[in-house]
Structure formats: C-alpha cells, structure tokens
Write a protein that holds these residues in place. Structure first.
Motif, short mmCIF file in Angstrom:
data_model
loop_
_atom_site.label_atom_id
_atom_site.label_comp_id
_atom_site.label_asym_id
_atom_site.label_seq_id
_atom_site.Cartn_x
_atom_site.Cartn_y
_atom_site.Cartn_z
N THR A 100 0.83 -1.21 0.00
CA THR A 100 0.00 0.00 0.00
C THR A 100 0.86 1.26 0.00
OG1 THR A 100 -1.75 -1.18 1.20
CG2 THR A 100 -1.83 1.23 1.22
N ALA A 101 1.94 1.26 0.79
CA ALA A 101 2.82 2.42 0.84
C ALA A 101 3.47 2.66 -0.52
CB ALA A 101 3.90 2.22 1.91
N ALA A 102 3.88 1.59 -1.20
CA ALA A 102 4.47 1.72 -2.53
C ALA A 102 3.46 2.35 -3.50
CB ALA A 102 4.93 0.37 -3.04
N HIS A 103 2.25 1.85 -3.47
CA HIS A 103 1.20 2.38 -4.35
C HIS A 103 0.95 3.87 -4.08
CE1 HIS A 103 -2.61 3.06 -6.31
NE2 HIS A 103 -3.25 3.16 -5.16
N GLN A 104 0.89 4.24 -2.82
CA GLN A 104 0.62 5.63 -2.47
C GLN A 104 1.77 6.55 -2.87
OE1 GLN A 104 -0.23 5.28 1.72
NE2 GLN A 104 -2.39 4.80 1.37
N ASN A 105 2.99 6.06 -2.78
CA ASN A 105 4.14 6.88 -3.16
C ASN A 105 4.32 6.97 -4.67
OD1 ASN A 105 6.17 7.80 -0.80
ND2 ASN A 105 5.13 5.92 -0.16
N LEU A 106 3.96 5.92 -5.38
CA LEU A 106 4.13 5.89 -6.83
C LEU A 106 2.98 6.55 -7.57
CD1 LEU A 106 5.45 2.23 -7.18
CD2 LEU A 106 6.80 4.32 -7.37
N HIS A 107 1.83 6.69 -6.89
CA HIS A 107 0.64 7.31 -7.49
C HIS A 107 0.26 6.62 -8.80
CE1 HIS A 107 1.11 10.53 -4.55
NE2 HIS A 107 2.35 10.69 -4.96
N ALA A 108 0.32 5.30 -8.80
CA ALA A 108 0.02 4.54 -10.02
C ALA A 108 -0.30 3.10 -9.63
CB ALA A 108 1.22 4.59 -10.96
N PRO A 109 -0.90 2.35 -10.56
CA PRO A 109 -1.15 0.93 -10.29
C PRO A 109 0.17 0.18 -10.08
CG PRO A 109 -2.44 1.69 -12.16
CD PRO A 109 -1.48 2.79 -11.83
N VAL A 110 0.08 -0.96 -9.40
CA VAL A 110 1.25 -1.77 -9.08
C VAL A 110 1.04 -3.19 -9.62
CG1 VAL A 110 2.50 -2.91 -7.20
CG2 VAL A 110 1.93 -0.48 -7.03
N ILE A 111 2.03 -3.67 -10.36
CA ILE A 111 2.08 -5.08 -10.74
C ILE A 111 3.08 -5.73 -9.82
CG2 ILE A 111 2.63 -6.73 -12.56
CD1 ILE A 111 1.83 -4.57 -14.60
N LEU A 112 2.60 -6.53 -8.89
CA LEU A 112 3.43 -7.14 -7.85
C LEU A 112 3.94 -8.51 -8.31
CD1 LEU A 112 4.45 -7.29 -4.88
CD2 LEU A 112 2.21 -8.29 -4.31
#
Length: 207
Positions: A100-112
């Motif tokens: 969640t922190a990565a998503h909030q910092n990147l301001h974009a969708p995440v492919i994990l």
C-alpha cells in the motif's frame, strides 16, 4: 519470462501506466556475515560478537521499476527479539502495509511480482489482493527463481556493508540495516542495475 522479458506484465504496465514491483525478503542476526579485509601478515583479524541478548532483523523490500522513470526501493523492517510467542517472520499486515505504501508513493497501479512464500499465498493475503483490483495485479515467479528477482541485488548490496560488523544489540543492527537501505534508495541507477543483473528487461521482446 522465457524470452527474458516480463511478458504480459510488461504489456499490462505499458497499457495502464503501472509500476512493475519485485518483492522479496531478507534477514540478519547478530552474527555478522564474513567479508575479506586487510590485516598485518600472520595476524588473522578476529571479530568479537556480543553474546548478550538475541534477535533477528527481517526486511521485506520492493524494487519498483518503470521504463523512463527512476527506480524505487521500498521496504519494511521488523525486529524479532526472541520473546516467547513472538512471530518469527513478516506478517500479512507487514506485506499489505508495504504494498500500500508503494502504491501511495508511486501514485500509479502496481504489478506485484513475488514468489510462493506461504505468507504470500495465505487466505488473508489473497483477500487483500482481491480487494484492490483497481490498482494491484499479482504475478507469481516460478517455483525457485531468485536469479529473476532484482530485489536479491538489493539484499546483496545491503549485506556487503554488514561484513564483519559487530553490532552491540539487535536495535543497533536494525538501525544499520535501515541506513544501508536508505543509501540504496538515493541511488536510482543502482536500483535499475539490479534488474540488469537478472538479464530481464522491461521492454517487450518480439514473438
């Protein structure tokens, strides 16, 4: 990944503006990893490790990459003090917080992209992933493929700075590990080099 690209993950990232994020875990106890060093001839250096206390530091990290953008490293650390009943590994809440922190910092969708660790495939984790279909897509690595995970490069770089280190306790060890990881965070070219070490590319390869 047979063509050394990321297949559908790369194409999905290009279509949605998502970041491709590789997750992995590492740990270190108070016994330092051995490293080469200098010493007078005939005098083998000895590193004295304190026997006081116990514990371990676990770290979960995500190397996040996107063509044309600087690489990012996000991490969460947990100190295990060896107390009775204490969890000895990262929890689903730790992973959820990191993602969640990565998503909030990147301001974009995440492919994990991660492996099949039991915590990654638990019912709690599956529920978390299913609850965020608008920004989170999961891709599983093959059964055992550390050579395909750029996060392994981050751990190698981190542990290279811990060689022969004598930490007085687990709290000091955790502080040193976090300091090493923060240094990596400020070196995006190094983070991008971790992908190059795997032989993978973010660019789709021709069929």
């Amino acid at each position: 990944m047979a063509g050394r690209d990321l297949g559908e993950g790369t194409r999905l990232a290009a279509a949605t503006g998502a970041w491709i994020c590789f997750e992995d875990e590492a740990g270190q106890n108070l016994r330092p990893p051995k490293a080469r060093t200098w010493a007078p001839r005939g005098r083998t250096p000895v590193v004295t490790v304190s026997g006081k206390g116990s514990g371990r530091v676990s770290v979960a990290g995500m190397v996040c990459l996107k063509p044309g953008a600087r690489g990012h490293l996000f991490y969460r650390a947990r100190i295990h003090r060896g107390r009775k009943g204490e969890r000895r590994s990262m929890s689903e809440a730790d992973y959820a917080g990191l993602i969640t922190a990565a998503h909030q910092n990147l301001h974009a969708p995440v492919i994990l992209i991660w492996d099949n660790l039991n915590t990654h495939i638990s019912a709690t984790m599956r529920m978390f992933i299913r609850s965020h279909p608008d920004w989170l897509t999961e891709v599983r690595l093959p059964g055992y493929a550390p050579d395909l995970n750029p996060a392994e490069g981050a751990w190698a770089n981190m542990k290279n700075g811990l060689g022969n280190l004598m930490a007085r306790d687990v709290d000091q060890l955790a502080a040193i590990i976090k300091n090493r990881l923060k240094r990596i965070q400020y070196r995006p070219a190094l983070i991008e080099a971790f992908l190059a070490q795997t032989g993978l590319t973010l660019e789709p390869q021709p069929p």
